[in-house]
Design a protein around this motif. Structure first.
Motif, PDB file in Angstrom:
ATOM      1  N   VAL A 172       2.115 140.813  10.078  1.00 51.61           N
ATOM      2  CA  VAL A 172       2.717 139.662   9.605  1.00 51.61           C
ATOM      3  C   VAL A 172       1.929 137.958   9.677  1.00 51.61           C
ATOM      4  O   VAL A 172       1.908 137.290   9.168  1.00 51.61           O
ATOM      5  N   GLY A 173       1.190 138.349  10.993  1.00 49.89           N
ATOM      6  CA  GLY A 173       0.190 137.128  11.082  1.00 49.89           C
ATOM      7  C   GLY A 173      -0.097 137.248  12.824  1.00 49.89           C
ATOM      8  O   GLY A 173       0.268 137.808  13.320  1.00 49.89           O
ATOM      9  N   PRO A 174      -0.992 136.055  13.400  1.00 47.78           N
ATOM     10  CA  PRO A 174      -1.367 136.111  14.514  1.00 47.78           C
ATOM     11  C   PRO A 174      -0.284 136.058  15.652  1.00 47.78           C
ATOM     12  O   PRO A 174       0.849 135.556  15.184  1.00 47.78           O
ATOM     13  N   TYR A 349       3.055 127.182  13.973  1.00 50.43           N
ATOM     14  CA  TYR A 349       2.466 127.975  14.840  1.00 50.43           C
ATOM     15  C   TYR A 349       0.943 128.208  14.168  1.00 50.43           C
ATOM     16  O   TYR A 349       0.323 129.160  14.733  1.00 50.43           O
ATOM     17  N   GLY A 350       0.765 127.814  12.840  1.00 48.78           N
ATOM     18  CA  GLY A 350      -0.314 128.258  12.119  1.00 48.78           C
ATOM     19  C   GLY A 350      -0.346 129.542  11.866  1.00 48.78           C
ATOM     20  O   GLY A 350      -1.776 130.367  11.990  1.00 48.78           O
ATOM     21  N   TRP A 351       0.512 130.508  11.262  1.00 45.94           N
ATOM     22  CA  TRP A 351       0.786 131.864  11.089  1.00 45.94           C
ATOM     23  C   TRP A 351       0.314 132.121   9.638  1.00 45.94           C
ATOM     24  O   TRP A 351      -0.236 133.460   9.572  1.00 45.94           O
ATOM     25  N   ASN A 352       0.478 131.410   8.686  1.00 39.22           N
ATOM     26  CA  ASN A 352       0.338 131.704   7.421  1.00 39.22           C
ATOM     27  C   ASN A 352       1.119 133.049   6.905  1.00 39.22           C
ATOM     28  O   ASN A 352       0.306 133.873   6.514  1.00 39.22           O
ATOM     29  N   VAL A 353       2.240 133.215   7.251  1.00 37.13           N
ATOM     30  CA  VAL A 353       3.222 134.344   6.841  1.00 37.13           C
ATOM     31  C   VAL A 353       3.254 134.317   5.338  1.00 37.13           C
ATOM     32  O   VAL A 353       3.713 133.330   5.068  1.00 37.13           O
ATOM     33  N   ASP A 354       3.244 135.550   4.836  1.00 40.42           N
ATOM     34  CA  ASP A 354       3.441 135.612   3.226  1.00 40.42           C
ATOM     35  C   ASP A 354       4.944 135.841   3.233  1.00 40.42           C
ATOM     36  O   ASP A 354       5.213 137.147   3.444  1.00 40.42           O
TER      37      ASP A 354
END
Ligand code: 6PG
Length: 478
Positions: A172-174, A349-354
């Motif tokens: 999902v992301g960091p 939070y800078g996760w870049n979730v798609d």
């Protein structure tokens, strides 16, 4: 060391995850604080695959191939911290700790940071699907580092639910991204269930129908665009007859909905992020209201129930269709709000979730699995920057087709005194988004009047203040 992955915490979710892993050919190290559960797993299910049982945490860690991957499946909060603290000195740089419980994403962020300082990966992972899902294929939402996914990805993808040959698992992301997305999943789950409950209440009152008859309606709906796990089990629960009394099961269950907190967390974070997830909020508050027995009793005593019954009896089919369309449209709003929340969290939070990929992994395994998640995936595939799901062509058509029914249902329910907080607030949200001018302008005027809070104008840049107490001239604020 022979085990590919380990599970510590063998209550029902941990046990089922371990069995699922073993059944897919992974050698699974298993451990539990009290060794009886470990022994029971081996004796009851040892034949299903390779289990490497340990009674101490140290042996458990030693039994794992490097980089070690340890799934922690204990209660969220302090118990999780206690297990992590026990693990840290036993692990070596590059090893991975996976928390598959329903942890708060901020706890996950904190833990990830701590473990990173020790050179360890911490992977907060959302797992949805309950006990059955854990055993037969859940939807899996891992966060943490991309590096940790290289080891975990193939294992998780092999045990996840599969839809059209696609596993319901992505990175999902960091850090806390996985647990955040799982939290929003649960928020949507609350909204979905509240909408279903309102539809049931309306059908029951409007048609004066029995739970058994309403079960048939839900069963029918499950053959169309509403097809989903929750609609399917709604039919089962409504059709169920209590063994002790012979009465419909829903009539003998205390009408006070409980919660463990993920819906509340979603609403709390939405307030912080400024995302109007009104459907999820109303669903959470409706559960709270149901629990206030004393207030309900007091209100009932002074405002005797005058609810209309069977108001829709003349046009049964028309009414059922109206409720179905209102349910679908409100559901679209709930998901639109949930996906907005994912976008906001991802940006914060800078996760870049798609979001399209998230819709993909919710198509199977999880509690909110539904046919229409394919439509959501398509919407984000067509336009990853979609400002709101409501504006994607498919949903424009779906909502436009249902809007008259939606208004009738909300109006009827208000007239009849049947509470529909989620239906009503979803319609208000929809109308709020599409209204040309909102009365927010007046609110800005009031704020400036009593507190010189300033306002912006439609015709020029900058902030302004009117001298309300004197000559009402306007000045530009700095
Ligand atoms: C899932 C569920 C699960 C959750 C229950 C109960 O995805 O498998 O969301 O994680 O614990 O739904 O939640 P409440 O007790 O808050 O209703």
């Amino acid at each position: 060391a022979t085990a590919d992955i380990g599970v510590t915490g063998l209550a029902v979710m941990g046990r089922n995850l371990a069995r699922n892993l073993a059944r897919h050919g992974h050698a699974v190290a298993i451990h539990n604080r009290s060794p009886e559960k470990t022994r029971a797993l081996v004796s009851d299910h040892g034949y299903e695959g390779t289990f490497v049982a340990s009674e101490s945490m140290a042996d458990f860690v030693t039994s794992l191939k490097r980089p070690r991957a340890v799934i922690v499946m204990v209660k969220a909060g302090q118990p999780t911290d206690a297990v992590i603290d026990e693990l840290i000195p036993l692990l070596e740089p590059g090893d991975i700790v996976v928390d598959c419980g329903n942890a708060h994403f901020l706890d996950t962020r904190r833990r990830e940071e701590t473990l990173r300082e020790h050179g360890l990966h911490f992977v907060g992972t959302g797992v949805s699907g309950g006990e059955e899902g854990a055993l037969r294929g859940p939807s899996i939402m891992p966060g943490g580092s991309a590096e940790s996914y290289q080891k975990l990805g193939p294992i998780f993808e092999s045990i996840a639910a599969q839809v059209d040959g696609v596993p319901c698992c992505i990175h999902v992301g960091p850090d806390g991204a996985g647990h955040f997305v799982k939290m929003v999943h649960n928020g949507i789950e609350y909204a979905d269930m509240q909408l279903i409950a309102e539809a049931y209440d309306l059908l029951r009152s409007g048609l004066d129908a029995t739970p058994g008859q309403i079960a048939d309606i839900f069963r029918e709906w499950n053959r169309g665009s509403l097809e989903s796990f929750l609609i399917e089990i709604t039919a089962d629960v409504l059709a169920h007859v209590d063994g002790r009394t012979g009465r419909p099961f829903v009539d003998v269950v205390l009408d006070q909905a409980e919660q463990k907190g993920t819906g509340r967390w979603t609403v709390q974070s939405a307030l912080d992020l400024g995302v109007p997830i009104t459907g999820i909020a109303e669903a959470t508050f409706a559960r709270s209201l149901s629990g206030h027995a004393e207030q309900r009793e007091a209100a009932r005593a002074v405002f005797p129930v005058t609810n209309e019954l069977a108001w829709a009896a003349d046009d049964r089919e028309g009414f059922i269709e109206d409720v179905r369309k209102a349910l679908y449209a409100s559901k679209v709003v709930a998901y639109a709000q949930g996906f907005d929340m994912i976008k906001a969290g991802s940006e914060e939070y800078g996760w870049n979730v798609d979001r399209g990929a998230t819709a993909t992994i919710w198509r199977g395994g999880c509690i909110i699995r539904a046919r229409f998640l394919d439509r959501i995936r398509e919407a984000y595939d067509d336009d990853p920057e979609l400002p709101t799901l409501l504006a994607s062509p498919y949903f424009v058509k779906a909502v436009s087709d249902g809007v008259e029914s939606w208004r009738r249902v909300v109006a009827d329910s208000a007239r009849a005194g049947v509470p529909t907080p989620a239906f009503s607030s979803s319609l208000a949200y929809f109308d709020g988004l599409r209204r040309g001018r909102l009365p927010a302008a007046l609110i800005q005027g009031l704020r400036d009047n009593f507190g010189a809070h300033t306002y912006r104008r439609v015709d020029s840049e900058g902030a302004f203040h009117t001298l309300w107490g004197s000559d009402k001239t306007e000045s530009a604020a700095r």
